[in-house]
Design a protein around this motif. Structure first.
Motif, PDB file in Angstrom:
ATOM      1  N   CYS A   6       0.875  -1.182   0.000  1.00 29.17           N
ATOM      2  CA  CYS A   6       0.000   0.000   0.000  1.00 29.17           C
ATOM      3  C   CYS A   6       0.908   1.226   0.000  1.00 29.17           C
ATOM      4  O   CYS A   6       1.778   1.340   0.856  1.00 29.17           O
ATOM      5  CB  CYS A   6      -0.866  -0.035   1.261  1.00 29.17           C
ATOM      6  N   ALA A  33      -2.832  -0.894  -2.958  1.00 31.24           N
ATOM      7  CA  ALA A  33      -3.578   0.365  -2.801  1.00 31.24           C
ATOM      8  C   ALA A  33      -2.677   1.559  -3.058  1.00 31.24           C
ATOM      9  O   ALA A  33      -1.493   1.530  -2.725  1.00 31.24           O
ATOM     10  CB  ALA A  33      -4.159   0.448  -1.393  1.00 31.24           C
ATOM     11  N   LEU A  89      -6.835   1.271   4.791  1.00 27.57           N
ATOM     12  CA  LEU A  89      -5.973   0.629   3.788  1.00 27.57           C
ATOM     13  C   LEU A  89      -4.620   0.250   4.396  1.00 27.57           C
ATOM     14  O   LEU A  89      -4.092  -0.830   4.124  1.00 27.57           O
ATOM     15  CB  LEU A  89      -5.774   1.545   2.582  1.00 27.57           C
ATOM     16  N   VAL A  95      -2.726  -6.463   3.282  1.00 25.66           N
ATOM     17  CA  VAL A  95      -1.518  -5.669   3.003  1.00 25.66           C
ATOM     18  C   VAL A  95      -0.338  -6.200   3.814  1.00 25.66           C
ATOM     19  O   VAL A  95      -0.467  -6.472   5.002  1.00 25.66           O
ATOM     20  CB  VAL A  95      -1.772  -4.180   3.344  1.00 25.66           C
ATOM     21  N   VAL A  98       3.540  -1.183   3.984  1.00 27.38           N
ATOM     22  CA  VAL A  98       2.965   0.142   3.764  1.00 27.38           C
ATOM     23  C   VAL A  98       4.100   1.129   3.548  1.00 27.38           C
ATOM     24  O   VAL A  98       4.997   1.241   4.402  1.00 27.38           O
ATOM     25  CB  VAL A  98       2.119   0.589   4.985  1.00 27.38           C
TER      26      VAL A  98
END
Ligand code: NAD
Ligand code: MG
Length: 394
Positions: A6, A33, A89, A95, A98
């Motif tokens: 993400c 994302a 998200l 996920v 990040v």
């Protein structure tokens, strides 16, 4: 197994570099994302290229326009809206990693969400750590998140340290963060009031977003990085030092207890720390060019001039000050830099706004005891800094 990534702030300088690295390793990484605040056309193009499951933007009308365009283009990306969507998200069960590449304290919420959810957290967004401080690090620990520094200096320090974090304390005497000195290192300080935003964002070695570029010109960027390093590596303020190195080849150094000095070198290209953060403890191709020692020329080092860069001292002052002071400094600086970029105040006034906000804002005894307290303090500091900036308006 394929890692789902993400990217918060995918349309920015670090976000775009992250996609460049991911694109070199389709067998390892998938874009899950993407989020952006403005430049919705860029986000649309990124969605078409990467086909993420989700995209997120700040406001509802932008979201519906983007969603309609994607549908029309037969792209199945689902568009979400607002700050809560960024947190959702960042913490999404599917996920793995990040990339926190939002600029400013606005990134704090999603960073904490990723940390609490135990994600691999690639932290470019230094302001989030400057505001969150000890509580941010506590969330990382409690969430079981792997925190990987993306700021090139902190990535350099990280690469010079043993993989076993419990050995860091016994290794480090102090660290030396290198600083280029920015575009005004040799400019006559009496002319700094005439600096335009375009001059301030023209960094000699790095191409970056506008806010961090102005911070590099004032060296507030290095001040934020001193604070960031204090938390990332659990150091005392005096264990974090700064040396000017105009060539930006040595990205930072660790001075060990035995006085051995370890340095990390490379061309100034953010894809290196991004690749390190993505693949650690492995190494993957980053796309950066190799250093050529035969043609490199001199590497030079000098002490920072605190009269030219008065904001730099605020790092140690706020670290030693009332808890919450670093959050106040960050908030004031975000306001001051925005006012400068809008043409409302002169470049040489940025420091005045920061110093005066710190000197006049009363910090409550419990403000730094909770994230909500820090966010409220951040808001009060912004209001105060905006009032001070108005007085300095030209
Ligand atoms: P940038 O301005 O180029 O990009 C910022 C990104 O964040 C954009 O995608 C923007 O849409 C998004 N964004 C901005 N405000 C937002 C908000 N309120 N809510 C949600 N999203 C928002 O910035 P950058 O240069 O890529 O820097 C990003 C972060 O990385 C900063 O904290 C910076 O200090 C740090 N960093 C950048 C570099 C670099 O080389 N650019 C190097 C080290 C650290
Ligand atoms: Mg840096």
């Amino acid at each position: 197994m394929i890692q789902r990534v993400c990217i918060l702030g995918s349309t920015g300088s670090v976000g775009v570099s992250t996609l460049d690295v991911l694109g070199r390793h389709p067998e390892r990484y998938e874009v899950f994302a993407l989020t952006a605040h403005s430049r919705i056309d860029d986000l649309f193009a990124q969605c078409m290229r990467w086909r993420p499951r989700f995209a997120a933007v700040a406001d509802a009308s932008q979201a519906s326009v983007l969603q309609a365009r994607l549908r029309e283009a037969r792209c199945s990306t689902e568009v979400l809206v607002g700050p809560q969507a960024l947190c959702d998200l960042a913490a999404h069960p599917e996920v793995d990693a990040v990339m926190a590449a939002i600029v400013g304290a606005a990134g704090l919420g999603p960073c904490l969400a990723a940390a609490r959810a135990g994600k691999r957290l690639l932290l470019a967004n230094k302001e989030a750590l400057v505001v969150g401080g000890a509580l941010f690090m506590q969330a990382v620990q409690e969430g079981g998140s792997a925190l990987l520094p993306i700021d090139s200096e902190h990535s350099a320090i990280f690469q010079c340290l043993p993989a076993d974090r419990s050995a860091w304390h016994s290794h480090i005497d102090h660290i030396l963060l290198t600083a280029s000195g920015g575009p005004f290192r040799t400019r006559d300080p009496s002319t700094l009031h005439t600096v335009t935003p375009d001059e301030a964002v023209a960094h000699p070695n790095w191409v970056m977003g506008r806010k961090i570029s102005v911070d590099s010109a004032t060296m507030m960027n290095k001040a934020l990085e001193v604070i960031e390093a204090r938390w990332l590596f659990d150091l005392q303020p005096e264990q974090v030092r700064v040396v000017i190195h105009p060539q930006s080849i040595v990205h930072s150094m660790v001075v060990c207890r035995d006085n051995s000095v370890l340095a990390q070198l490379g061309t100034p290209d953010m894809r290196v720390p991004i690749a390190v953060g993505l693949a650690f403890p492995e190494r993957i191709e980053s796309g950066a060019s190799q250093l050529d020692f035969m043609s490199m020329g001199n590497l030079t080092f000098e002490a920072p001039d605190f009269t030219r860069y008065p904001g730099l001292q605020l790092a140690w002052d706020t670290l030693r000050g009332t808890p919450g002071s670093t959050a106040v400094l960050n908030a004031a600086n975000e306001i001051a830099v925005a006012a400068f970029l809008e043409g409302a105040i002169g470049f040489d006034r940025i420091h005045g706004v920061n110093a005066e906000t710190l000197a006049t804002l009363a910090i409550g005894a419990t403000d730094a005891h909770s994230i909500d307290g820090l966010i409220a303090l951040d808001q009060r500091a912004r209001a105060q800094a905006a009032d001070i900036a108005k007085r300095y308006a030209r």
